[in-house]
Design a protein around this motif. Sequence first.
Motif, PDB file in Angstrom:
ATOM      1  N   ARG A  62       0.843  -1.192   0.000  1.00  0.00           N
ATOM      2  CA  ARG A  62       0.000   0.000   0.000  1.00  0.00           C
ATOM      3  C   ARG A  62       0.882   1.248   0.000  1.00  0.00           C
ATOM      4  N   VAL A  63       0.528   2.222  -0.833  1.00  0.00           N
ATOM      5  CA  VAL A  63       1.189   3.529  -0.825  1.00  0.00           C
ATOM      6  C   VAL A  63       0.112   4.609  -0.806  1.00  0.00           C
ATOM      7  N   ASP A  65      -1.635   8.288  -2.037  1.00  0.00           N
ATOM      8  CA  ASP A  65      -1.818   9.028  -3.280  1.00  0.00           C
ATOM      9  C   ASP A  65      -1.107  10.369  -3.112  1.00  0.00           C
ATOM     10  N   GLY A  69       4.373   8.301  -2.943  1.00  0.00           N
ATOM     11  CA  GLY A  69       3.779   7.118  -3.567  1.00  0.00           C
ATOM     12  C   GLY A  69       4.069   7.060  -5.055  1.00  0.00           C
ATOM     13  N   ARG A  70       3.996   8.198  -5.719  1.00  0.00           N
ATOM     14  CA  ARG A  70       4.293   8.225  -7.154  1.00  0.00           C
ATOM     15  C   ARG A  70       5.767   7.923  -7.420  1.00  0.00           C
ATOM     16  N   LEU A  73       6.061   4.085  -7.145  1.00  0.00           N
ATOM     17  CA  LEU A  73       5.474   3.372  -8.288  1.00  0.00           C
ATOM     18  C   LEU A  73       6.343   3.530  -9.537  1.00  0.00           C
ATOM     19  N   THR A  83       3.303  -3.874 -10.780  1.00  0.00           N
ATOM     20  CA  THR A  83       2.680  -3.091  -9.712  1.00  0.00           C
ATOM     21  C   THR A  83       1.164  -3.247  -9.689  1.00  0.00           C
ATOM     22  N   VAL A  86      -0.375  -3.418  -6.255  1.00  0.00           N
ATOM     23  CA  VAL A  86      -0.146  -2.318  -5.310  1.00  0.00           C
ATOM     24  C   VAL A  86      -1.434  -1.512  -5.135  1.00  0.00           C
ATOM     25  N   THR A  88      -3.436   1.894  -3.608  1.00  0.00           N
ATOM     26  CA  THR A  88      -3.077   3.305  -3.483  1.00  0.00           C
ATOM     27  C   THR A  88      -4.164   4.078  -2.764  1.00  0.00           C
ATOM     28  N   GLY A  89      -3.726   5.039  -1.902  1.00  0.00           N
ATOM     29  CA  GLY A  89      -4.662   5.981  -1.300  1.00  0.00           C
ATOM     30  C   GLY A  89      -5.040   5.644   0.114  1.00  0.00           C
ATOM     31  N   THR A  93       2.041   7.824   2.266  1.00  0.00           N
ATOM     32  CA  THR A  93       3.041   6.785   2.050  1.00  0.00           C
ATOM     33  C   THR A  93       3.983   6.704   3.253  1.00  0.00           C
ATOM     34  N   ALA A 114       1.008   4.219   5.090  1.00  0.00           N
ATOM     35  CA  ALA A 114       0.101   3.294   4.391  1.00  0.00           C
ATOM     36  C   ALA A 114       0.448   1.832   4.630  1.00  0.00           C
TER      37      ALA A 114
END
Length: 310
Positions: A62-63, A65, A69-70, A73, A83, A86, A88-89, A93, A114
């Motif tokens: 989990r990362v 948003d 996180g970007r 990824l 990925t 994975v 997100t949100g 992160t 996260a």
Amino acid sequence: MHGCDLLVVGSANADLVTAVERRPAAGETVLGSDLAVHPGGKGANQAVAAARLGARAALLARVGDDAHGRLLLDSLRDAGVDTGPVLTGGTPTGVALITVDPSGDNSIVVSPGANARLTPADVRAAREVLASAAVVSLQLEIPLETVAEVVRTVGPGTRVVLNPSPPADLPAHVLAACDPLVVNEHEARFLLGGPPDAGPEPGATPGPGPYEEWARALLGRGPRSVVVTLGAAGALVCGPGGTSLVPSPAVRAVDTTGAGDAFTGALAWRLGVGDGLEAAVRFAVRVGAAAVTRTGAQASFPTAEEVDRL
């Protein structure tokens, strides 16, 4: 036929790194270098290390948003990691705060973010991904109940590799699934009831000595095999057939950040493509040695060609 050689279930962090002349004592302030931000986290690191070597690797994590996180990824995709699993949100992160001293040794504080929200329900939702993996690799920067759910969910043909870092008491059914349990000297001492910060003097090169006893004692706790990583000395392999020391090539260490993750990711991948445990460890110690010769975590991980040259 497995869908991937290696599925890593674990953490993804942004590493905030500064170099210091020495690490601060309690209540002390020291000045560091300019802050560098790198993609990291034990789960993401293992997946990137394996993919860079040529593995078909995927990550369940989990990362947030957010920018961190970007960053993660992008790094995962650039390395060739799948990925798709994975999530997100929902929360920021995770972040690791890392200080590195002139010898290359590091101290790390992790803010899980996260990672702490990767739940057993997420694992159950990814049942098909878990069932398709030859090997599933785990660490403890995600909730222990999530790790336990992975062990309950994997198929009978999937091998489980676990690095209990940061160390924690492990349920019997989790220990019984490990093949191998991968520990450094601090994690081994913790699992055997000693303080996790004890071990060799700083700068010392450990030999097999007490580690053979530790490995056999850990094997008696239930895992199918045990690997004790020994830094510059290599790694100790322990299974029902006995123990053996696998030496590491001599290199000049610049930064040890992520080296254990590179080792474990390489080990898990080689097991996933059919290597025996000792052969996989022989490859992994070379990967770990190559990783310490460069700064950063994921940026330091070698390709297969670089490992061959080492």
